[in-house]
Design a protein around this motif. Structure first.
Motif, mmCIF file in Angstrom:
data_model
loop_
_atom_site.group_PDB
_atom_site.id
_atom_site.type_symbol
_atom_site.label_atom_id
_atom_site.label_comp_id
_atom_site.label_asym_id
_atom_site.label_seq_id
_atom_site.Cartn_x
_atom_site.Cartn_y
_atom_site.Cartn_z
ATOM 1 N N LEU A 1 0.846 -1.187 0.000
ATOM 2 C CA LEU A 1 0.000 0.000 0.000
ATOM 3 C C LEU A 1 0.883 1.240 0.000
ATOM 4 O O LEU A 1 1.908 1.281 0.677
ATOM 5 C CB LEU A 1 -0.897 0.022 1.238
ATOM 6 N N PRO A 2 0.476 2.261 -0.733
ATOM 7 C CA PRO A 2 1.270 3.492 -0.702
ATOM 8 C C PRO A 2 1.158 4.130 0.679
ATOM 9 O O PRO A 2 0.137 3.973 1.363
ATOM 10 C CB PRO A 2 0.618 4.373 -1.770
ATOM 11 N N PRO A 3 2.213 4.803 1.095
ATOM 12 C CA PRO A 3 2.147 5.462 2.400
ATOM 13 C C PRO A 3 1.089 6.554 2.406
ATOM 14 O O PRO A 3 0.790 7.149 1.367
ATOM 15 C CB PRO A 3 3.547 6.047 2.586
ATOM 16 N N LYS A 4 0.509 6.776 3.549
ATOM 17 C CA LYS A 4 -0.466 7.859 3.662
ATOM 18 C C LYS A 4 0.256 9.181 3.482
ATOM 19 O O LYS A 4 1.338 9.400 4.019
ATOM 20 C CB LYS A 4 -1.151 7.823 5.030
ATOM 21 N N GLU A 5 -0.381 10.033 2.695
ATOM 22 C CA GLU A 5 0.227 11.336 2.452
ATOM 23 C C GLU A 5 0.006 12.227 3.662
ATOM 24 O O GLU A 5 -1.069 12.235 4.254
ATOM 25 C CB GLU A 5 -0.387 11.983 1.218
ATOM 26 N N LYS A 6 1.048 12.963 3.974
ATOM 27 C CA LYS A 6 0.915 13.935 5.051
ATOM 28 C C LYS A 6 0.256 15.178 4.469
ATOM 29 O O LYS A 6 0.605 15.644 3.396
ATOM 30 C CB LYS A 6 2.279 14.282 5.632
ATOM 31 N N THR A 7 -0.707 15.678 5.165
ATOM 32 C CA THR A 7 -1.429 16.851 4.696
ATOM 33 C C THR A 7 -0.882 18.077 5.407
ATOM 34 O O THR A 7 -0.790 18.117 6.627
ATOM 35 C CB THR A 7 -2.935 16.713 4.995
ATOM 36 N N ASP A 8 -0.507 19.049 4.632
ATOM 37 C CA ASP A 8 -0.047 20.321 5.173
ATOM 38 C C ASP A 8 -1.266 21.239 5.237
ATOM 39 O O ASP A 8 -1.683 21.815 4.234
ATOM 40 C CB ASP A 8 1.040 20.912 4.287
#
Length: 90
Positions: free
Chosen positions: A76-83
């Motif tokens: 699974l792709p890593p969860k994107e960090k939201t800025d």
């Protein structure tokens, strides 16, 4: 074929060995190998992190420990960090 990271496979083997001892403290390698339907020699290779062992053998062990859902997380792709500040244009 790309080189495999020996430390990753080595750690996988150590984790397997530790899980066997934690979940089935009375099992030696032979007995645990029988539980997951592999030979003792194959199981020894698994604990050493041998790259020639099929993923199916590791999956059988994971199922026995109730950890098969973790294998589903491998690719699974890593969860994107939201800025949040960037999204709010601040």
């Amino acid at each position: 074929m790309p080189q495999t990271d020996d430390s990753t496979l080595h750690n996988l083997g150590l984790n397997l060995k530790n899980a066997r001892k934690r979940y089935f403290p009375r099992d030696d390698q032979r007995r645990f190998a029988a539980r997951i339907n592999v030979s003792r020699a194959t199981y020894q290779k698994m604990e050493k992190g041998d790259s020639t062992i099929s993923l199916g053998s590791y999956l059988a062990a994971a199922r026995l420990f109730g950890l098969e859902d973790q294998i589903n997380l491998l690719f699974l792709p890593p969860k994107e960090k939201t800025d949040l500040l960037k999204e709010l244009d601040l």
